[in-house]
Scaffold this active site. Sequence first.
Site, mmCIF file in Angstrom:
data_model
loop_
_atom_site.group_PDB
_atom_site.id
_atom_site.type_symbol
_atom_site.label_atom_id
_atom_site.label_comp_id
_atom_site.label_asym_id
_atom_site.label_seq_id
_atom_site.Cartn_x
_atom_site.Cartn_y
_atom_site.Cartn_z
ATOM 1 N N GLU A 1 3.421 -6.418 -18.568
ATOM 2 C CA GLU A 1 2.688 -7.581 -18.049
ATOM 3 C C GLU A 1 3.631 -8.735 -17.701
ATOM 4 O OE1 GLU A 1 -0.214 -7.033 -17.180
ATOM 5 O OE2 GLU A 1 -0.385 -5.175 -18.301
ATOM 6 N N HIS B 1 5.267 -8.093 -14.445
ATOM 7 C CA HIS B 1 4.405 -8.234 -13.270
ATOM 8 C C HIS B 1 4.596 -9.599 -12.597
ATOM 9 C CE1 HIS B 1 2.095 -4.814 -12.206
ATOM 10 N NE2 HIS B 1 1.529 -4.658 -13.397
ATOM 11 N N GLU C 1 3.569 -1.607 -9.944
ATOM 12 C CA GLU C 1 3.373 -1.016 -11.265
ATOM 13 C C GLU C 1 4.635 -0.320 -11.751
ATOM 14 O OE1 GLU C 1 0.789 -1.530 -13.115
ATOM 15 O OE2 GLU C 1 -0.288 -2.627 -11.557
ATOM 16 N N ASP D 1 6.599 -1.091 -15.117
ATOM 17 C CA ASP D 1 6.856 -0.064 -16.127
ATOM 18 C C ASP D 1 8.320 -0.057 -16.538
ATOM 19 O OD1 ASP D 1 4.264 0.859 -16.314
ATOM 20 O OD2 ASP D 1 4.555 2.578 -14.996
#
Length: 819
Positions: free
Chosen positions: A654, A657, A715, A719
């Site tokens: 998160e 991101h 994503e 990751d």
Amino acid sequence: MPPSVPIVIIGANEKSSSPCFNGPPSDVVADGGGVSYKAGKKPLQTLTRIAQRTSCLVRLLLLAILLLLVLVSVLLAVIIRIDNSREKYPFGGPAISDVRPGLPPVTENPITTKKPEIKTCTSKGCVRAATNLLNAMNQSADPCSNFFEFACGSWNHLHPIPDDMASYGTFAFAREQVRLQLRVLLESNEISPSKSINMARTAYRICMNTHQLDQLHSSLLLTAVDELGGWPMLSGKEARSDFDLKEGNEKSHEFLTELLASSRKHYGTDIFFQIYVYADAKNTSRNTIFVDQGSLSLGRGSKDYYLNETMFSTQINAYKKFIKAGMKILASDAKITRDDEQMVTELEEMVKFEIEIAKIIVPEDDRRNNTRMYNKKSISELYGLLPQIDWLKYFTTIAPENMTDYFTNETQVIVTEIEYLKHAAELLSQSDARTIRNYALWRVAQSTMKFLDERFENIKQDLMRVITGQQMRSPRWKECTQVPATFLPLAAGAIYTREHFQLSDKYQAMEMIQNLRQSFGELVHENDWMDATTKEVAIEKAGKMINNIGYPEEILNNTQLDEKYERLTLAPQDTYFTLMKKAVLWMQEKEFFKLEKPFDKTEFDVSPAVVNAFYSPEKNAITFPAGILQPPFFSGEYPKVVNYGAIGAVIGHEITHGFDDQGSQYDKDGNLQNWWNEDSLNGFNTRKSCIVEQYGNYAVPHTSLRVNGKLTQGENIADNGGVKEAFRAYQKYIKSNGPEDRLPGLQEYTNEQIFFLSYAHFWCGHKKDAAAIQQVLTDEHSPELFRVIGVLSNLEEFSKAYDCPANSPLNPSKKCRVW
């Protein structure tokens, strides 16, 4: 990044928080319902009674298992030492006289120096965590060749996909636990002092009232069809003669506007374009209106199903069969006799029309440049983009009555896809009025069928079998637990967290977030491709991130909780269809009222009972609902290595991101602006391209498709960065607190190796081939297999932990690194 699964989409592209983990596969219809889970064979009440009777036995059994594990560990150590001794001295130890001449021979083995004893953790949390990992592993697999199989091979073998699901994994297992917990709480007869909690239970019971649904059949939808002006494909009647957009007359615009506005206001169905209210991306102190491109019946990102007839003819034929079956049920209930051949002809024309819409929809992988999608216009300028809509009338119709004065021709809106609206205008001007109306009414019917009787669920299941591979319907209670979680998310979250969430877990998660932020800052400092000023801005942005952990505090206060739902009233006598209409109207009013208020960056706008995590670039906020802060991903009783490998990687994900290909476009205050030095941005883009290429080369097993590296890049960047940050944070924890004892039954694995096992365990699972295809086409997340091997093949820390040979599959010479 897909959220909790909504039942009715209101402002479908609202960017309140981007869900960061694969949700259940879409059930392809506009209501957005998701895959649910297989029920137990016995009633829950029976299981509860059995559990109560056996709780003491279970505790004794756990203690016995723990003691047995310790005993086995000791015996193994003794056996290994004996074997080693026999290998060196096959006929027994040497006589002491052999090594110390002059002494009489003796038969005893010499006294040897003991090796340091490996300390093993025997706490309940360690045993539980070790059991999860051990039961998932296939230790015969080579971790350097396929770590996903090594970490998850047994889990996937022992957990076949239930017939009422299209995929199954540890993530789905956690979701099922939350649903079961919610079910018990929602079925309680307790009367709460909170009105909203009582309404949450009422909503569940209304959904479960299948007797009422069987009595009503489709009568409420048929009434809605009449109120919307009639459905030519159903009735056989002609469409309104003045509903002819080819002529461009004002009356035709008026009727189309009325139809689209009513569909949106009363049934939550956006047709041809989507409207939502959210933060102005270039001034996040205020809310504004967004006008986005339309959606398709088969779901977000599904345009390939419509456009690749060779590959997806089976799916489109199933879709047509679904429409025809639904029309037949409605015609029968309405006692309408329709010529079957004529209905099929109109159906084919309607699907051809939707294929034309699919052609003009901008693909999701081309919608990652948020600056391109920020186009400020006045309402008066919308007439020049899509003139068939009376825009001022549209907005004043869907808005609350006391807000109609807010809208004038000068009111500002943000248009995300200029060219789409122009192409939509051209398509509408060239299309038959009857087909346009048929399509609009179909979209309303499709989005509301789930509020009708089980005949409609049965025909939807026939479609799901083809699109996702799901073989049978889920038990109704699983759908019904989602109703309060969607319409009254904080009320459902209050029920869940008050019963199942520990405050100490919230504090532990907050501590981990702080440690992960520090790790991210260190990675930024150490990289060699950013200038000093840009590094400082990045670290400042990470430090300013808002944390939403577990639940918002106000849900613990009944008065504050009820204030959130003061304009919503649900009654036990409401039908399921009526409940939907009430909730849609309330949610829409709540959305528009935000236009009169500043944008609330601290709002916890998802249900705490959701098993997912989120990042919002406009808020610069990370959200971890209580639902995801649970085993097997997190527990206050687990050793830190397991928590950091699982939920720690989620937290890092998160945080990262905020610095992926999209989040990097926003500053620390959530405003859309470039804060990058040119050379640093070039360095970022180069590393981003490496990720796109790496994942784009992964072939999805059992399909002819490859991962869409461009669609999934955000994503994948998150990751990769998340695992690296979590590993570094764990190393710092060890440095400060000393090494942790090893896990029982896994003593041969170092805690560094356990960290990566814990990360991979998060993604254990598998899916039907049809669901795998659907994911590649529609989901911005990579398949779970590549979320494991793609990340670990880029990490030197992993290769070192498992001593992977150079150029082995998970230790390639070329590694992609962004953060």
